[in-house]
Design an enzyme around this catalytic site. Structure first.
Site, PDB file in Angstrom:
ATOM      1  N   ILE A 116     -31.131  -1.346 -49.695  1.00 22.68           N
ATOM      2  CA  ILE A 116     -31.905  -0.604 -48.701  1.00 22.68           C
ATOM      3  C   ILE A 116     -33.378  -0.680 -49.106  1.00 22.68           C
ATOM      4  O   ILE A 116     -33.716  -0.512 -50.288  1.00 22.68           O
ATOM      5  CB  ILE A 116     -31.428   0.855 -48.622  1.00 22.68           C
ATOM      6  CG1 ILE A 116     -30.013   0.894 -48.020  1.00 22.68           C
ATOM      7  CG2 ILE A 116     -32.383   1.704 -47.794  1.00 22.68           C
ATOM      8  CD1 ILE A 116     -29.367   2.259 -48.032  1.00 22.68           C
ATOM      9  N   HIS A 140     -26.810  -8.859 -39.459  1.00 20.80           N
ATOM     10  CA  HIS A 140     -25.874  -7.773 -39.746  1.00 20.80           C
ATOM     11  C   HIS A 140     -24.546  -8.100 -39.074  1.00 20.80           C
ATOM     12  O   HIS A 140     -24.522  -8.487 -37.897  1.00 20.80           O
ATOM     13  CB  HIS A 140     -26.430  -6.446 -39.225  1.00 20.80           C
ATOM     14  CG  HIS A 140     -25.558  -5.287 -39.573  1.00 20.80           C
ATOM     15  ND1 HIS A 140     -25.509  -4.739 -40.835  1.00 20.80           N
ATOM     16  CD2 HIS A 140     -24.671  -4.595 -38.832  1.00 20.80           C
ATOM     17  CE1 HIS A 140     -24.633  -3.756 -40.849  1.00 20.80           C
ATOM     18  NE2 HIS A 140     -24.113  -3.646 -39.643  1.00 20.80           N
TER      19      HIS A 140
HETATM   20  C1  GAR Z   1     -23.047 -11.783 -44.135  1.00 19.44           C
HETATM   21  O1  GAR Z   1     -21.863 -11.504 -43.446  1.00 19.44           O
HETATM   22  C2  GAR Z   1     -24.161 -10.871 -43.640  1.00 19.44           C
HETATM   23  O2  GAR Z   1     -24.089 -10.603 -42.263  1.00 19.44           O
HETATM   24  C3  GAR Z   1     -23.900  -9.622 -44.446  1.00 19.44           C
HETATM   25  O3  GAR Z   1     -23.567 -10.085 -45.731  1.00 19.44           O
HETATM   26  C4  GAR Z   1     -22.931 -11.376 -45.612  1.00 19.44           C
HETATM   27  C5  GAR Z   1     -23.645 -12.341 -46.527  1.00 19.44           C
HETATM   28  O4  GAR Z   1     -22.969 -13.559 -46.596  1.00 19.44           O
HETATM   29  N1  GAR Z   1     -25.036  -8.769 -44.466  1.00 19.44           N
HETATM   30  C6  GAR Z   1     -24.958  -7.435 -44.489  1.00 19.44           C
HETATM   31  O5  GAR Z   1     -23.911  -6.830 -44.498  1.00 19.44           O
HETATM   32  C7  GAR Z   1     -26.307  -6.744 -44.490  1.00 19.44           C
HETATM   33  N2  GAR Z   1     -26.139  -5.365 -44.189  1.00 19.44           N
HETATM   34  P1  GAR Z   1     -23.678 -14.841 -47.220  1.00 19.44           P
HETATM   35  O6  GAR Z   1     -24.204 -14.419 -48.593  1.00 19.44           O
HETATM   36  O7  GAR Z   1     -22.557 -15.834 -47.350  1.00 19.44           O
HETATM   37  O8  GAR Z   1     -24.751 -15.266 -46.294  1.00 19.44           O
END
Ligand code: GAR
Length: 227
Positions: A101, A118
């Site tokens: 955050i 998100h």
């Molecule tokens: C993704 O699903 C993204 O949307 C989420 O974390 C994952 C990261 O995956 N983000 C959140 O939850 C932010 N609040 P990645 O590291 O493989 O891109």
């Protein structure tokens, strides 16, 4: 190096990650192919073990860990993070699975030039465990949203959303994997628009080509069907 195929108008991106970095990879690939008129100036992580740092190293992109656990307050971490980001002079700061955050002061410094992805159809399910919450609520659709970041957590105006049907056989992991596949399509799209100078946030309203878009943002799936 990706820089060689970028035009002189190419934007500078700084990408923040905390985990595996599959969204980061979709953006690195988009820049490398020339689809996004930008280069990734740096990848920064609050987690020294983030897979995203290794992806950046493999692509020859400067990558830096700044471990939030070594700071005694959120404010001091955000201040150091901001100084590090600014040392790369980015046009756009991209949160790609960055799981911290951020303070209002930090966000305000980058207002209009910081984006997040998100894994829900915002404004539904800000925060964590989005897929579990959607399944438990009996929702028929889940999805992902790219939005400009404002001080309100997951509350900034939407740029683009992808919608995914929830099947009766879906669990949290299967749904996450389906949504992630769409994340890799919509994030490069939004970043491309920004880098082509087509996308702005003004007074908490997103405009594409000077026209305000709807509160949910552009619905990606409709774009796909009509093209
Ligand atoms: C993704 O699903 C993204 O949307 C989420 O974390 C994952 C990261 O995956 N983000 C959140 O939850 C932010 N609040 P990645 O590291 O493989 O891109």
């Amino acid at each position: 190096m990706t820089d060689s195929i970028q035009s002189s108008t190419a934007k500078r991106l700084v990408i923040l990650v905390s985990g595996g970095g599959s969204n980061l990879q979709s953006l690195i690939d988009g820049c490398a192919s020339g689809e996004i008129n930008a280069s990734v100036s740096a990848v920064i992580s609050n987690n020294p073990d983030a897979g995203g740092l290794a992806r950046a190293a493999k692509a020859g992109i400067p990558n830096v860990a700044i471990d939030h656990r070594t700071f005694d307050s959120r404010e001091s971490f955000d201040q150091a993070l901001s100084e590090l980001i600014d040392s790369f002079s980015p046009d756009l700061v991209i949160l790609a699975g960055f799981m911290r955050i951020l303070t209002a002061q930090f966000v305000t410094h980058y207002l209009g030039r910081i984006m997040n992805i998100h894994p829900s159809l915002l404004p539904a399910y800000p925060g964590l465990h989005t897929h579990r919450r959607a399944i438990e609520a009996g929702d028929q659709q889940a999805g992902a949203t790219v939005h400009f970041v404002t001080p309100e957590l997951d509350g900034g105006p939407s740029i683009i959303q992808a919608q995914v049907e929830i099947d009766s056989s879906d669990n949290e992991d299967s749904l996450a994997s389906k949504v992630l596949g769409f994340e890799h399509k919509i994030y490069p799209e939004a970043v491309k628009w920004f880098c082509d100078n087509r996308l702005v946030m003004e007074n908490n309203q997103v405009k594409i080509d000077n026209s305000p878009i709807s509160e949910s943002g552009i619905i990606y799936n409709l774009i796909e069907r009509s093209s």
